[in-house]
Design a protein around this motif. Sequence first.
Motif, PDB file in Angstrom:
ATOM      1  N   PHE A 277       0.831  -1.203   0.000  1.00 40.88           N
ATOM      2  CA  PHE A 277       0.000   0.000   0.000  1.00 40.88           C
ATOM      3  C   PHE A 277       0.872   1.262   0.000  1.00 40.88           C
ATOM      4  N   LYS A 278       1.928   1.256   0.781  1.00 36.51           N
ATOM      5  CA  LYS A 278       2.798   2.431   0.902  1.00 36.51           C
ATOM      6  C   LYS A 278       3.544   2.748  -0.389  1.00 36.51           C
ATOM      7  N   ILE A 279       3.738   1.759  -1.234  1.00 35.49           N
ATOM      8  CA  ILE A 279       4.407   2.025  -2.515  1.00 35.49           C
ATOM      9  C   ILE A 279       3.428   1.962  -3.687  1.00 35.49           C
ATOM     10  N   ASP A 280       2.144   2.134  -3.364  1.00 36.69           N
ATOM     11  CA  ASP A 280       1.084   2.275  -4.379  1.00 36.69           C
ATOM     12  C   ASP A 280       0.791   1.013  -5.193  1.00 36.69           C
ATOM     13  N   PHE A 281       0.838  -0.132  -4.541  1.00 39.52           N
ATOM     14  CA  PHE A 281       0.426  -1.383  -5.167  1.00 39.52           C
ATOM     15  C   PHE A 281      -0.724  -1.969  -4.368  1.00 39.52           C
ATOM     16  N   SER A 282      -1.552  -2.754  -5.026  1.00 31.41           N
ATOM     17  CA  SER A 282      -2.725  -3.312  -4.335  1.00 31.41           C
ATOM     18  C   SER A 282      -2.346  -4.406  -3.354  1.00 31.41           C
ATOM     19  N   ASN A 283      -1.278  -5.172  -3.671  1.00 32.54           N
ATOM     20  CA  ASN A 283      -0.817  -6.220  -2.761  1.00 32.54           C
ATOM     21  C   ASN A 283       0.614  -6.616  -3.120  1.00 32.54           C
ATOM     22  N   TYR A 284       1.224  -7.398  -2.260  1.00 28.89           N
ATOM     23  CA  TYR A 284       2.624  -7.774  -2.444  1.00 28.89           C
ATOM     24  C   TYR A 284       2.826  -8.597  -3.714  1.00 28.89           C
ATOM     25  N   VAL A 285       1.885  -9.459  -4.030  1.00 29.89           N
ATOM     26  CA  VAL A 285       2.020 -10.307  -5.227  1.00 29.89           C
ATOM     27  C   VAL A 285       2.136  -9.440  -6.477  1.00 29.89           C
ATOM     28  N   SER A 286       1.379  -8.363  -6.536  1.00 27.13           N
ATOM     29  CA  SER A 286       1.453  -7.487  -7.707  1.00 27.13           C
ATOM     30  C   SER A 286       2.819  -6.816  -7.817  1.00 27.13           C
ATOM     31  N   ILE A 287       3.496  -6.628  -6.691  1.00 25.21           N
ATOM     32  CA  ILE A 287       4.846  -6.058  -6.716  1.00 25.21           C
ATOM     33  C   ILE A 287       5.816  -7.081  -7.290  1.00 25.21           C
ATOM     34  N   VAL A 288       5.741  -8.296  -6.807  1.00 33.08           N
ATOM     35  CA  VAL A 288       6.656  -9.361  -7.234  1.00 33.08           C
ATOM     36  C   VAL A 288       6.508  -9.636  -8.728  1.00 33.08           C
ATOM     37  N   GLU A 289       5.298  -9.470  -9.248  1.00 33.60           N
ATOM     38  CA  GLU A 289       5.053  -9.734 -10.665  1.00 33.60           C
ATOM     39  C   GLU A 289       5.660  -8.670 -11.572  1.00 33.60           C
ATOM     40  N   GLN A 290       6.061  -7.551 -10.984  1.00 36.94           N
ATOM     41  CA  GLN A 290       6.716  -6.509 -11.769  1.00 36.94           C
ATOM     42  C   GLN A 290       8.032  -7.072 -12.276  1.00 36.94           C
ATOM     43  N   ASN A 291       8.354  -6.815 -13.535  1.00 37.04           N
ATOM     44  CA  ASN A 291       9.539  -7.423 -14.143  1.00 37.04           C
ATOM     45  C   ASN A 291      10.860  -6.960 -13.584  1.00 37.04           C
ATOM     46  N   GLU A 292      10.963  -5.688 -13.248  1.00 42.13           N
ATOM     47  CA  GLU A 292      12.237  -5.180 -12.766  1.00 42.13           C
ATOM     48  C   GLU A 292      12.015  -4.018 -11.814  1.00 42.13           C
ATOM     49  N   ILE A 293      13.068  -3.662 -11.111  1.00 39.74           N
ATOM     50  CA  ILE A 293      13.008  -2.501 -10.232  1.00 39.74           C
ATOM     51  C   ILE A 293      13.466  -1.294 -11.047  1.00 39.74           C
ATOM     52  N   THR A 294      12.526  -0.421 -11.326  1.00 39.21           N
ATOM     53  CA  THR A 294      12.824   0.793 -12.084  1.00 39.21           C
ATOM     54  C   THR A 294      13.346   1.868 -11.140  1.00 39.21           C
ATOM     55  N   GLU A 295      13.806   2.955 -11.703  1.00 37.38           N
ATOM     56  CA  GLU A 295      14.273   4.073 -10.880  1.00 37.38           C
ATOM     57  C   GLU A 295      13.140   4.600 -10.011  1.00 37.38           C
ATOM     58  N   ASP A 296      11.945   4.699 -10.586  1.00 31.89           N
ATOM     59  CA  ASP A 296      10.781   5.170  -9.833  1.00 31.89           C
ATOM     60  C   ASP A 296      10.470   4.235  -8.666  1.00 31.89           C
ATOM     61  N   MET A 297      10.493   2.942  -8.933  1.00 31.79           N
ATOM     62  CA  MET A 297      10.224   1.962  -7.872  1.00 31.79           C
ATOM     63  C   MET A 297      11.306   2.033  -6.801  1.00 31.79           C
ATOM     64  N   ALA A 298      12.555   2.179  -7.212  1.00 29.72           N
ATOM     65  CA  ALA A 298      13.654   2.257  -6.253  1.00 29.72           C
ATOM     66  C   ALA A 298      13.481   3.452  -5.313  1.00 29.72           C
ATOM     67  N   LEU A 299      13.009   4.564  -5.841  1.00 25.02           N
ATOM     68  CA  LEU A 299      12.775   5.744  -5.001  1.00 25.02           C
ATOM     69  C   LEU A 299      11.625   5.503  -4.024  1.00 25.02           C
ATOM     70  N   LYS A 300      10.601   4.786  -4.459  1.00 22.53           N
ATOM     71  CA  LYS A 300       9.500   4.434  -3.552  1.00 22.53           C
ATOM     72  C   LYS A 300      10.000   3.502  -2.454  1.00 22.53           C
ATOM     73  N   LEU A 301      10.804   2.534  -2.836  1.00 22.75           N
ATOM     74  CA  LEU A 301      11.365   1.606  -1.852  1.00 22.75           C
ATOM     75  C   LEU A 301      12.232   2.349  -0.847  1.00 22.75           C
ATOM     76  N   GLU A 302      13.017   3.288  -1.349  1.00 22.65           N
ATOM     77  CA  GLU A 302      13.879   4.088  -0.478  1.00 22.65           C
ATOM     78  C   GLU A 302      13.046   4.852   0.557  1.00 22.65           C
ATOM     79  N   SER A 303      11.944   5.426   0.127  1.00 20.70           N
ATOM     80  CA  SER A 303      11.144   6.232   1.053  1.00 20.70           C
ATOM     81  C   SER A 303      10.471   5.379   2.124  1.00 20.70           C
ATOM     82  N   VAL A 304      10.116   4.155   1.802  1.00 18.52           N
ATOM     83  CA  VAL A 304       9.429   3.294   2.767  1.00 18.52           C
ATOM     84  C   VAL A 304      10.414   2.509   3.629  1.00 18.52           C
TER      85      VAL A 304
END
Length: 86
Positions: A33-60
């Motif tokens: 929820f904190k990184i704007d995904f509906s659930n953890y599975v939807s995060i894992v299904e993402q193909n790669e960690i993009t720069e945008d995702m990395a910044l979200k991960l950094e903030s959380v």
Amino acid sequence: MTNQYFAPIAIAPWETIKELCEEKQLSLDIFAFKIDFSNYVSIVEQNEITEDMALKLESVLEVPAKFFLDLDSQYRETLVRLKRDS
């Protein structure tokens, strides 16, 4: 030529991220929820960690974005090496 260690298995970055969540006692659903995904599975299904995702991960997770980008890069490099060497 230098001696370099190459991992015999590829560990997905999401496994490390899951461990970081556990260390912070952060449930995977709240993390998602904190990184704007509906659930953890939807995060894992993402193909790669993009720069945008990395910044979200950094903030959380309070870990530098570069750590996550490097983790993803190393994972993908290991996958290619393992496929090449098999």
